[in-house]
Scaffold this motif. Sequence first.
Motif, PDB file in Angstrom:
ATOM      1  N   THR A   1       0.857  -1.180   0.000  1.00 26.70           N
ATOM      2  CA  THR A   1       0.000   0.000   0.000  1.00 26.70           C
ATOM      3  C   THR A   1       0.890   1.225   0.000  1.00 26.70           C
ATOM      4  OG1 THR A   1      -0.052  -0.191   2.385  1.00 26.70           O
ATOM      5  CG2 THR A   1      -1.972  -0.995   1.201  1.00 26.70           C
ATOM      6  N   THR A   2       0.610   2.162  -0.872  1.00 28.92           N
ATOM      7  CA  THR A   2       1.437   3.364  -0.894  1.00 28.92           C
ATOM      8  C   THR A   2       1.029   4.300   0.229  1.00 28.92           C
ATOM      9  OG1 THR A   2      -0.058   4.161  -2.573  1.00 28.92           O
ATOM     10  CG2 THR A   2       2.068   3.362  -3.317  1.00 28.92           C
ATOM     11  N   ALA A   3      -0.245   4.252   0.578  1.00 25.62           N
ATOM     12  CA  ALA A   3      -0.708   5.120   1.654  1.00 25.62           C
ATOM     13  C   ALA A   3      -0.347   4.508   3.002  1.00 25.62           C
ATOM     14  CB  ALA A   3      -2.204   5.306   1.561  1.00 25.62           C
ATOM     15  N   ALA A   4       0.198   5.303   3.871  1.00 31.51           N
ATOM     16  CA  ALA A   4       0.497   4.844   5.218  1.00 31.51           C
ATOM     17  C   ALA A   4      -0.817   4.753   5.999  1.00 31.51           C
ATOM     18  CB  ALA A   4       1.453   5.821   5.888  1.00 31.51           C
ATOM     19  N   PRO A   5      -0.798   4.055   7.123  1.00 31.31           N
ATOM     20  CA  PRO A   5      -2.043   3.884   7.857  1.00 31.31           C
ATOM     21  C   PRO A   5      -2.554   5.209   8.394  1.00 31.31           C
ATOM     22  CG  PRO A   5      -0.187   3.222   9.192  1.00 31.31           C
ATOM     23  CD  PRO A   5       0.353   3.511   7.825  1.00 31.31           C
ATOM     24  N   SER A   6      -3.829   5.267   8.549  1.00 30.74           N
ATOM     25  CA  SER A   6      -4.400   6.489   9.064  1.00 30.74           C
ATOM     26  C   SER A   6      -4.681   6.316  10.556  1.00 30.74           C
ATOM     27  CB  SER A   6      -5.665   6.778   8.274  1.00 30.74           C
ATOM     28  OG  SER A   6      -6.551   7.505   9.023  1.00 30.74           O
ATOM     29  N   PHE A   7      -3.686   6.622  11.363  1.00 30.13           N
ATOM     30  CA  PHE A   7      -3.848   6.505  12.809  1.00 30.13           C
ATOM     31  C   PHE A   7      -4.067   7.880  13.419  1.00 30.13           C
ATOM     32  CE2 PHE A   7      -1.877   2.506  11.884  1.00 30.13           C
ATOM     33  CZ  PHE A   7      -2.564   1.647  12.723  1.00 30.13           C
ATOM     34  N   PRO A   8      -5.157   8.031  14.111  1.00 24.50           N
ATOM     35  CA  PRO A   8      -5.518   9.363  14.612  1.00 24.50           C
ATOM     36  C   PRO A   8      -4.754   9.763  15.872  1.00 24.50           C
ATOM     37  CG  PRO A   8      -7.155   7.746  15.245  1.00 24.50           C
ATOM     38  CD  PRO A   8      -6.137   7.016  14.438  1.00 24.50           C
ATOM     39  N   THR A   9      -4.911  11.005  16.242  1.00 25.37           N
ATOM     40  CA  THR A   9      -4.317  11.500  17.474  1.00 25.37           C
ATOM     41  C   THR A   9      -5.065  10.934  18.675  1.00 25.37           C
ATOM     42  OG1 THR A   9      -5.816  13.350  17.639  1.00 25.37           O
ATOM     43  CG2 THR A   9      -3.812  13.703  16.348  1.00 25.37           C
ATOM     44  N   THR A  10      -4.488  11.130  19.849  1.00 25.74           N
ATOM     45  CA  THR A  10      -5.129  10.657  21.076  1.00 25.74           C
ATOM     46  C   THR A  10      -6.528  11.247  21.217  1.00 25.74           C
ATOM     47  OG1 THR A  10      -2.944  10.603  22.072  1.00 25.74           O
ATOM     48  CG2 THR A  10      -4.814  10.438  23.572  1.00 25.74           C
ATOM     49  N   ALA A  11      -6.639  12.540  20.926  1.00 25.35           N
ATOM     50  CA  ALA A  11      -7.946  13.189  21.052  1.00 25.35           C
ATOM     51  C   ALA A  11      -8.927  12.623  20.030  1.00 25.35           C
ATOM     52  CB  ALA A  11      -7.793  14.694  20.856  1.00 25.35           C
ATOM     53  N   GLU A  12      -8.422  12.345  18.841  1.00 24.76           N
ATOM     54  CA  GLU A  12      -9.297  11.777  17.814  1.00 24.76           C
ATOM     55  C   GLU A  12      -9.715  10.353  18.150  1.00 24.76           C
ATOM     56  OE1 GLU A  12      -7.718  14.416  14.025  1.00 24.76           O
ATOM     57  OE2 GLU A  12      -6.831  12.457  14.447  1.00 24.76           O
ATOM     58  N   ILE A  13      -8.811   9.619  18.769  1.00 23.40           N
ATOM     59  CA  ILE A  13      -9.166   8.259  19.200  1.00 23.40           C
ATOM     60  C   ILE A  13     -10.336   8.323  20.172  1.00 23.40           C
ATOM     61  CG2 ILE A  13      -8.415   6.317  20.648  1.00 23.40           C
ATOM     62  CD1 ILE A  13      -5.637   6.618  19.386  1.00 23.40           C
ATOM     63  N   ALA A  14     -10.230   9.232  21.127  1.00 26.40           N
ATOM     64  CA  ALA A  14     -11.311   9.377  22.116  1.00 26.40           C
ATOM     65  C   ALA A  14     -12.615   9.763  21.424  1.00 26.40           C
ATOM     66  CB  ALA A  14     -10.926  10.423  23.155  1.00 26.40           C
ATOM     67  N   ALA A  15     -12.516  10.656  20.460  1.00 24.84           N
ATOM     68  CA  ALA A  15     -13.716  11.112  19.761  1.00 24.84           C
ATOM     69  C   ALA A  15     -14.308  10.007  18.878  1.00 24.84           C
ATOM     70  CB  ALA A  15     -13.389  12.336  18.911  1.00 24.84           C
ATOM     71  N   GLN A  16     -13.448   9.084  18.431  1.00 24.51           N
ATOM     72  CA  GLN A  16     -13.904   8.018  17.520  1.00 24.51           C
ATOM     73  C   GLN A  16     -14.630   6.890  18.239  1.00 24.51           C
ATOM     74  OE1 GLN A  16     -10.629   6.371  15.438  1.00 24.51           O
ATOM     75  NE2 GLN A  16     -10.711   7.830  13.754  1.00 24.51           N
ATOM     76  N   ILE A  17     -14.377   6.744  19.523  1.00 26.78           N
ATOM     77  CA  ILE A  17     -14.847   5.541  20.226  1.00 26.78           C
ATOM     78  C   ILE A  17     -16.320   5.275  19.965  1.00 26.78           C
ATOM     79  CG2 ILE A  17     -15.283   4.539  22.516  1.00 26.78           C
ATOM     80  CD1 ILE A  17     -12.622   5.888  23.408  1.00 26.78           C
ATOM     81  N   GLU A  18     -17.123   6.286  20.074  1.00 25.31           N
ATOM     82  CA  GLU A  18     -18.563   6.071  19.953  1.00 25.31           C
ATOM     83  C   GLU A  18     -19.066   6.154  18.518  1.00 25.31           C
ATOM     84  OE1 GLU A  18     -20.800   8.178  22.883  1.00 25.31           O
ATOM     85  OE2 GLU A  18     -19.527   7.476  24.502  1.00 25.31           O
ATOM     86  N   THR A  19     -18.119   6.192  17.572  1.00 24.94           N
ATOM     87  CA  THR A  19     -18.531   6.218  16.155  1.00 24.94           C
ATOM     88  C   THR A  19     -18.223   4.899  15.459  1.00 24.94           C
ATOM     89  OG1 THR A  19     -16.408   6.978  15.247  1.00 24.94           O
ATOM     90  CG2 THR A  19     -17.922   8.670  16.099  1.00 24.94           C
ATOM     91  N   ARG A  20     -17.613   3.947  16.191  1.00 23.46           N
ATOM     92  CA  ARG A  20     -17.172   2.707  15.550  1.00 23.46           C
ATOM     93  C   ARG A  20     -17.878   1.498  16.150  1.00 23.46           C
ATOM     94  NH1 ARG A  20     -11.191   2.736  14.375  1.00 23.46           N
ATOM     95  NH2 ARG A  20     -11.247   0.820  15.556  1.00 23.46           N
ATOM     96  N   PRO A  21     -18.120   0.464  15.326  1.00 24.59           N
ATOM     97  CA  PRO A  21     -18.783  -0.731  15.863  1.00 24.59           C
ATOM     98  C   PRO A  21     -17.845  -1.609  16.686  1.00 24.59           C
ATOM     99  CG  PRO A  21     -18.328  -1.024  13.536  1.00 24.59           C
ATOM    100  CD  PRO A  21     -17.914   0.383  13.877  1.00 24.59           C
ATOM    101  N   THR A  22     -16.545  -1.461  16.519  1.00 24.75           N
ATOM    102  CA  THR A  22     -15.606  -2.270  17.306  1.00 24.75           C
ATOM    103  C   THR A  22     -14.610  -1.351  17.999  1.00 24.75           C
ATOM    104  OG1 THR A  22     -14.133  -2.475  15.401  1.00 24.75           O
ATOM    105  CG2 THR A  22     -15.712  -4.253  15.746  1.00 24.75           C
ATOM    106  N   ARG A  23     -14.008  -1.861  19.065  1.00 26.81           N
ATOM    107  CA  ARG A  23     -12.982  -1.081  19.768  1.00 26.81           C
ATOM    108  C   ARG A  23     -11.608  -1.330  19.146  1.00 26.81           C
ATOM    109  NH1 ARG A  23     -15.394   1.240  24.071  1.00 26.81           N
ATOM    110  NH2 ARG A  23     -17.248   0.186  24.861  1.00 26.81           N
ATOM    111  N   ARG A  24     -10.704  -0.418  19.382  1.00 27.46           N
ATOM    112  CA  ARG A  24      -9.392  -0.500  18.728  1.00 27.46           C
ATOM    113  C   ARG A  24      -8.602  -1.736  19.122  1.00 27.46           C
ATOM    114  NH1 ARG A  24      -7.901   3.886  16.064  1.00 27.46           N
ATOM    115  NH2 ARG A  24      -5.712   3.311  16.117  1.00 27.46           N
ATOM    116  N   GLY A  25      -8.813  -2.218  20.332  1.00 27.97           N
ATOM    117  CA  GLY A  25      -8.021  -3.361  20.801  1.00 27.97           C
ATOM    118  C   GLY A  25      -8.570  -4.710  20.392  1.00 27.97           C
TER     119      GLY A  25
END
Length: 275
Positions: free
Chosen positions: A48-72
Motif C-alpha cells: 500500500t502506498t498510503a500509510a495507515p491512518s492513525f488518529p491522534t489521542t484526542a481523535e481516538i477518544a472522539a472516535q470511540i462512539e462512532t465505531r462498531p468495534t474497539r481498537r483493541g
Amino acid sequence: MDIDRRAFIVGLGGRRAVSLKSDEARADALEEYLSRELNAAVNGQAPTTAAPSFPTTAEIAAQIETRPTRRGVGNLFAARTGNVKRLPTMPAKPRLVDFFTDRFANTSNHCLQSATKALRSGMTEDVVMACLLHDVVQEIIKVDHGWWGAQLFEPYVSEKVTFAIRYHQALRFYADPANGYEYPDLYHRVFGSDYKPEPYIEQTYQMVRKHKWYGEARMVTVNDLYAFDANAQVSLDPFIDIIGRQFKQPKEGLGYDNSPVAHMWRTIERPDAPL
Ligand SMILES: [Fe+2]
Ligand SMILES: [Fe+2]
C-alpha cells in the motif's frame, strides 16, 4: 523493510498529530503498518502506498462512539476492510500447527519470520519458541498482548518461554545496544521524539531487566521488528520438531483439555459462536 517515513507521518495525520499520540499508540501504529505491509507482500499484493491512518489521542477518544468495534479488538473479530470471512473448519482435536494454518492468518507471517531469524542466528530453543508464539494472541485481543499471549500458552510451554512472551511488549520501548536491540532508534527516526512509556510499562521494565530471564525476553525484541521482511520466505516446517519438544500438545486437542485457558483456544477456533 524500508519505511517511507514521510508517507508514514502523513498517514498518522502529520507531525503535529504524531506529537499528540501516546508512545504506546505510536509503537502499535508502526508495528501494525509493518505487519500489514508484510502480509500484503507475502500474499503477492502490491504494497500500500498510503500509510495507515492513525488518529491522534484526542481523535481516538472522539472516535470511540462512532465505531462498531474497539481498537483493541483481535484480528479474528473485525475485518480491516469489508466483512469478515468464513473460517475453515478445524480438526476435532486441533493442534498448535492447525491454529497456525487455520486461524493465525494475520500474525503467522510475522511470527514465523521472527522465529526463523532466531533459529538462523543460533538462539536457544526457548527463544525460538517464544518468537514463534510472541504475537499470535493478537488474533483475539491486542490490548496488552504480551500478558494475554503468555497466559494463552502457560499450560503448554516452559515458564521461561511465557516470561519472554509476556515481557517483550514492555522491553520493546527500551534500547539495549549491547544485546543488539536498537528498536527505539527506529522510533526516533520515524517520530522524532523520545519515549515516555506508561508507568506500568516502566515498572515492568525495571523488574524484568534485573530478572534471570531478561535475556530471553530481550531476544524476542531483537528478533521482532526486523522480522518484518517482505522478501523472506518462511514456513512452519523448520519448527515442527521444536514444537514437538517445547509444546505439550494436549491429546484431547487445544480447547478440549480442561486447562485454565481451554476457553481461549475454543474462542479462537469458534469466534462466530454466539455465546
Ligand atoms: Fe509484540
Ligand atoms: Fe512482534
